[in-house]
Scaffold this motif. Sequence first.
Motif, PDB file in Angstrom:
ATOM      1  N   VAL A   7       8.486   5.858   5.857  1.00 41.25           N
ATOM      2  CA  VAL A   7       7.295   6.921   6.637  1.00 41.25           C
ATOM      3  C   VAL A   7       8.050   8.147   6.399  1.00 41.25           C
ATOM      4  O   VAL A   7       9.260   8.525   6.562  1.00 41.25           O
ATOM      5  CB  VAL A   7       6.855   6.773   7.806  1.00 41.25           C
ATOM      6  CG1 VAL A   7       6.019   7.599   8.454  1.00 41.25           C
ATOM      7  CG2 VAL A   7       6.621   5.177   7.948  1.00 41.25           C
ATOM      8  N   ALA A   8       7.311   9.259   5.657  1.00 42.25           N
ATOM      9  CA  ALA A   8       7.813  10.483   5.443  1.00 42.25           C
ATOM     10  C   ALA A   8       7.903  11.214   6.753  1.00 42.25           C
ATOM     11  O   ALA A   8       7.033  11.179   7.701  1.00 42.25           O
ATOM     12  CB  ALA A   8       6.957  11.451   4.479  1.00 42.25           C
ATOM     13  N   GLY A  65       4.171  11.521   7.568  1.00 42.44           N
ATOM     14  CA  GLY A  65       3.245  10.339   7.687  1.00 42.44           C
ATOM     15  C   GLY A  65       3.052   9.511   6.551  1.00 42.44           C
ATOM     16  O   GLY A  65       2.501   8.526   6.599  1.00 42.44           O
ATOM     17  N   ALA A  66       3.117  10.205   5.391  1.00 37.03           N
ATOM     18  CA  ALA A  66       2.747   9.530   4.020  1.00 37.03           C
ATOM     19  C   ALA A  66       3.876   8.308   4.057  1.00 37.03           C
ATOM     20  O   ALA A  66       5.005   8.483   4.323  1.00 37.03           O
ATOM     21  CB  ALA A  66       3.066  10.499   2.850  1.00 37.03           C
ATOM     22  N   SER A  67       3.102   7.216   3.382  1.00 35.34           N
ATOM     23  CA  SER A  67       4.022   6.073   3.561  1.00 35.34           C
ATOM     24  C   SER A  67       3.900   4.903   2.495  1.00 35.34           C
ATOM     25  O   SER A  67       3.106   4.910   1.706  1.00 35.34           O
ATOM     26  CB  SER A  67       3.780   5.319   4.951  1.00 35.34           C
ATOM     27  OG  SER A  67       2.384   4.810   4.972  1.00 35.34           O
ATOM     28  N   ILE A  68       4.887   4.045   2.439  1.00 35.16           N
ATOM     29  CA  ILE A  68       4.652   2.931   1.513  1.00 35.16           C
ATOM     30  C   ILE A  68       5.130   1.653   2.221  1.00 35.16           C
ATOM     31  O   ILE A  68       6.266   1.579   3.051  1.00 35.16           O
ATOM     32  CB  ILE A  68       5.786   3.030   0.179  1.00 35.16           C
ATOM     33  CG1 ILE A  68       5.478   4.449  -0.303  1.00 35.16           C
ATOM     34  CG2 ILE A  68       5.677   1.861  -0.742  1.00 35.16           C
ATOM     35  CD1 ILE A  68       6.710   4.799  -1.545  1.00 35.16           C
ATOM     36  N   THR A  69       4.553   0.671   1.944  1.00 36.62           N
ATOM     37  CA  THR A  69       4.955  -0.792   2.592  1.00 36.62           C
ATOM     38  C   THR A  69       5.020  -1.861   1.546  1.00 36.62           C
ATOM     39  O   THR A  69       4.300  -1.975   0.544  1.00 36.62           O
ATOM     40  CB  THR A  69       3.472  -0.937   3.607  1.00 36.62           C
ATOM     41  OG1 THR A  69       3.315   0.038   4.535  1.00 36.62           O
ATOM     42  CG2 THR A  69       3.901  -2.342   4.292  1.00 36.62           C
ATOM     43  N   THR A  82       8.806  14.726   6.705  1.00 34.43           N
ATOM     44  CA  THR A  82       8.741  16.193   6.348  1.00 34.43           C
ATOM     45  C   THR A  82       7.511  16.316   5.607  1.00 34.43           C
ATOM     46  O   THR A  82       6.703  15.479   5.331  1.00 34.43           O
ATOM     47  CB  THR A  82       9.885  16.569   5.384  1.00 34.43           C
ATOM     48  OG1 THR A  82       9.640  15.858   4.097  1.00 34.43           O
ATOM     49  CG2 THR A  82      11.073  16.236   5.507  1.00 34.43           C
ATOM     50  N   ALA A  83       6.951  17.849   5.713  1.00 26.18           N
ATOM     51  CA  ALA A  83       5.604  18.036   5.302  1.00 26.18           C
ATOM     52  C   ALA A  83       5.691  17.935   3.735  1.00 26.18           C
ATOM     53  O   ALA A  83       4.342  17.960   3.149  1.00 26.18           O
ATOM     54  CB  ALA A  83       5.526  19.478   5.821  1.00 26.18           C
ATOM     55  N   ASP A  84       6.493  17.912   3.082  1.00 27.22           N
ATOM     56  CA  ASP A  84       6.441  17.593   1.565  1.00 27.22           C
ATOM     57  C   ASP A  84       5.986  16.112   1.209  1.00 27.22           C
ATOM     58  O   ASP A  84       6.064  15.774   0.094  1.00 27.22           O
ATOM     59  CB  ASP A  84       7.796  18.112   1.059  1.00 27.22           C
ATOM     60  CG  ASP A  84       7.935  19.511   0.870  1.00 27.22           C
ATOM     61  OD1 ASP A  84       6.774  20.113   0.996  1.00 27.22           O
ATOM     62  OD2 ASP A  84       8.960  20.085   0.791  1.00 27.22           O
ATOM     63  N   GLY A  85       6.214  15.249   2.304  1.00 27.29           N
ATOM     64  CA  GLY A  85       5.782  13.785   2.062  1.00 27.29           C
ATOM     65  C   GLY A  85       7.202  13.094   1.655  1.00 27.29           C
ATOM     66  O   GLY A  85       8.448  13.671   1.667  1.00 27.29           O
ATOM     67  N   LEU A  86       7.008  11.878   0.751  1.00 27.81           N
ATOM     68  CA  LEU A  86       8.148  11.349   0.279  1.00 27.81           C
ATOM     69  C   LEU A  86       8.642  11.851  -0.884  1.00 27.81           C
ATOM     70  O   LEU A  86       7.899  12.499  -1.620  1.00 27.81           O
ATOM     71  CB  LEU A  86       7.777   9.881   0.091  1.00 27.81           C
ATOM     72  CG  LEU A  86       7.429   8.884   1.359  1.00 27.81           C
ATOM     73  CD1 LEU A  86       6.738   7.632   1.208  1.00 27.81           C
ATOM     74  CD2 LEU A  86       8.699   8.878   2.529  1.00 27.81           C
ATOM     75  N   ALA A  87      10.034  11.452  -1.418  1.00 29.33           N
ATOM     76  CA  ALA A  87      10.269  11.518  -2.611  1.00 29.33           C
ATOM     77  C   ALA A  87       9.733  10.958  -3.396  1.00 29.33           C
ATOM     78  O   ALA A  87       8.865   9.882  -3.064  1.00 29.33           O
ATOM     79  CB  ALA A  87      11.799  11.281  -2.794  1.00 29.33           C
ATOM     80  N   ASN A  88       9.555  11.043  -4.962  1.00 34.56           N
ATOM     81  CA  ASN A  88       8.949  10.034  -5.918  1.00 34.56           C
ATOM     82  C   ASN A  88       9.736   8.682  -5.643  1.00 34.56           C
ATOM     83  O   ASN A  88      10.868   8.596  -5.825  1.00 34.56           O
ATOM     84  CB  ASN A  88       9.014  10.502  -7.242  1.00 34.56           C
ATOM     85  CG  ASN A  88       7.992  11.579  -7.373  1.00 34.56           C
ATOM     86  OD1 ASN A  88       7.177  11.961  -6.495  1.00 34.56           O
ATOM     87  ND2 ASN A  88       8.203  12.364  -8.435  1.00 34.56           N
ATOM     88  N   ILE A  89       9.254   7.689  -5.184  1.00 36.39           N
ATOM     89  CA  ILE A  89       9.688   6.327  -5.109  1.00 36.39           C
ATOM     90  C   ILE A  89       9.290   5.531  -6.274  1.00 36.39           C
ATOM     91  O   ILE A  89       8.128   5.265  -6.460  1.00 36.39           O
ATOM     92  CB  ILE A  89       9.198   6.053  -3.834  1.00 36.39           C
ATOM     93  CG1 ILE A  89       9.572   6.655  -2.429  1.00 36.39           C
ATOM     94  CG2 ILE A  89       9.812   4.395  -3.660  1.00 36.39           C
ATOM     95  CD1 ILE A  89      10.751   7.012  -2.433  1.00 36.39           C
ATOM     96  N   ASN A 141       0.855  -1.288  -0.070  1.00 34.36           N
ATOM     97  CA  ASN A 141       0.011   0.220  -0.060  1.00 34.36           C
ATOM     98  C   ASN A 141       0.816   1.345  -0.138  1.00 34.36           C
ATOM     99  O   ASN A 141       2.090   1.383   0.269  1.00 34.36           O
ATOM    100  CB  ASN A 141      -0.870   0.304   1.281  1.00 34.36           C
ATOM    101  CG  ASN A 141      -0.363  -0.139   2.644  1.00 34.36           C
ATOM    102  OD1 ASN A 141       0.573   0.584   3.026  1.00 34.36           O
ATOM    103  ND2 ASN A 141      -0.632  -1.235   3.158  1.00 34.36           N
ATOM    104  N   ASN A 142       0.284   2.413  -0.415  1.00 30.01           N
ATOM    105  CA  ASN A 142       0.918   3.594  -0.382  1.00 30.01           C
ATOM    106  C   ASN A 142      -0.148   4.841   0.012  1.00 30.01           C
ATOM    107  O   ASN A 142      -1.298   4.713  -0.068  1.00 30.01           O
ATOM    108  CB  ASN A 142       1.644   3.779  -1.745  1.00 30.01           C
ATOM    109  CG  ASN A 142       0.724   4.119  -2.593  1.00 30.01           C
ATOM    110  OD1 ASN A 142       0.348   5.326  -3.032  1.00 30.01           O
ATOM    111  ND2 ASN A 142       0.098   2.997  -3.417  1.00 30.01           N
TER     112      ASN A 142
END
Length: 627
Positions: free
Chosen positions: A289-290, A216-220, A292-299, A191-192
């Motif tokens: 898990v991000a 808190g944006a995340s990828i699992t 920073t307020a900008d979230g994750l880099a493009n993964i 999920n993401n």
Amino acid sequence: MNSSTTPKNYLNILKYSALTTALLLASNQQALATCTYTVTNNWGGGFTGEIKVTNDTAATVNNWSVSWQEANASVTNAWNATLSGSNPYTATALSWNATLAPGASATFGFQANGTAGAPKVSGSLCGTTTSSAAATSTATTSKSSASAAITSSSSKSSVAVSSSKSSSSVASSAPAESSWVFEESAVGFCNNSGVIDTKHTGHTGTGFIDSENAIGASITWSVTAASAKTYAAQIRFGNGGAGARRATVVVNDVQIKTLDFPTNSVWTQWQTASVDIPLTAGTNSIKLVAETADGLANIDNLKVTGNGITPAACPTTTPTTTDCNSVTNQPILQVAADGSATYKTVASALNTISSSNTTPTQIRIKPGTYREKLLVTKPFVTFCGQTGKEASTILTYNDGASTLNSSGTAIGTSGSASVTIKANDISMENITIENSFGVGSQAVALLAQGQRLQFRNCRLLGNQDTLYTHSGTQYYRNCHIQGTVDFIFGAATAVFENNVIHSVGGGSALTAPSTEQTVPYGLVFLGGKVTAVSSVAKGSVALGRNWRPYGAATYIRTELGQHISAVGWVKMSENTLDTARFSEYLTTGAGANPSARAPQSKQLTAAQAATYTISNIFGSWTPSYSK
């Protein structure tokens, strides 16, 4: 693969690759083909696989066949090819896919019991090895540094995540280690918090993850390791933003390391972050898990290096929502069939609530069999069975559509329901709802009509027309729903997350949506399994048929049993599939057969599937059972 690789080194690659390898093609030497072997779903005790044969020469290939040997598994069945042999196995073309023109390909699937591994190849190899669209394996002799490191790459590759050529070299005298590249469209990607996008070139797979711009944006990902040790991992990313983005690597719910993903001001120039991750033997969860307020880099992808690394099926997510039995800030009405509570029937407790009720109220039902035809017209009510007692807390009745009322006329499909909900804001948990009429007539267990209806850990039992999703918005989680014909049907916008949809007898289709043309979503199945009793014939049941012209149903990452028909979707009565809205995305199991589906149905792209979120489907309503 490097064209200078010798046959000896090539066989060494095969020894250490896990799921994708070249296979034997029985054909003449002037018309070789490219073959790939991919595990499409792996649930521990068994798996499904797919073999794709592609003719990348200028000559036509006729009557192709492939052979392979499983080390720790036995193949039980195959589709889109004729299976013969007993390890080694041979699959030969069918009449309709036997001829491959230049550039054409044929794909067949199979199911096996045992452990997925690298097949033992016998005989000559077929042409050039290619990478599969699913999670693939590559051989490498290099290991990542123990400390986090960043490298960059501007070239597109399906297996490499840095500009170093050592990731594909096999000339080293050190033993080669296999590497898994986990893409967003593959098994092991769970999920993401974002969308799968393709707007920046140079990504691998079907796209990259563009996360929410939020802490808190995340990828699992879900990863199986053969042994407990530390493995080298690499995260391929793009960051053309104003500054670095920081994220924490979490392994099995333990924070391992915080990484900075620096900007290079160019979104299409991909970089690589390296980190060592400790894995246990068996299934592991890796989460980014991000911070920073900008979230994750493009993964773009995750690469894990080490022998015995394979993708794992994503685990069932346990809802964090409090079970209804632990709620203490609502009025509670107690019901017990044995007379040990205030009320002996559910109806008698329900009748004490006002039809204009605005106070969330619980009706707690002790285990027992409640034979009563229940009509729910009072809003804001939760029907709560005891935790883990849904199988012994049964609301049941036995009317069928042909049952006569007091005036001597048939009550019809809607009238047959054991439980009818005609109210908003109703919740049910830990309860069985049953129609025991049997076969021979439509007999509804639950008719659900209302906004914001939700069900969790429930069992809905019947035969034909078990669950009537009449209208409104509805959410079902961790439920068992069983029947024979059209046993989930109606016009509601309904999401089914991680449910078991079980056929207890032969029937034309699982679902019969009657979605209105203006309603964007109909019946949406997220994950879960579609199963059947052994007496249901292989390939005999469709995923759905349109009860009304614009009926909509979608299955996303759902495991389908072998009873599902190859065509998948059929029309009902005078309706046509041309107007129906039927689709799938990454369905797995023996019943998953994208290439043979009805041509009017769709196989969603990753970007299209990413729009099927709770917020998109329900708008402002977020079911508490979905959290």
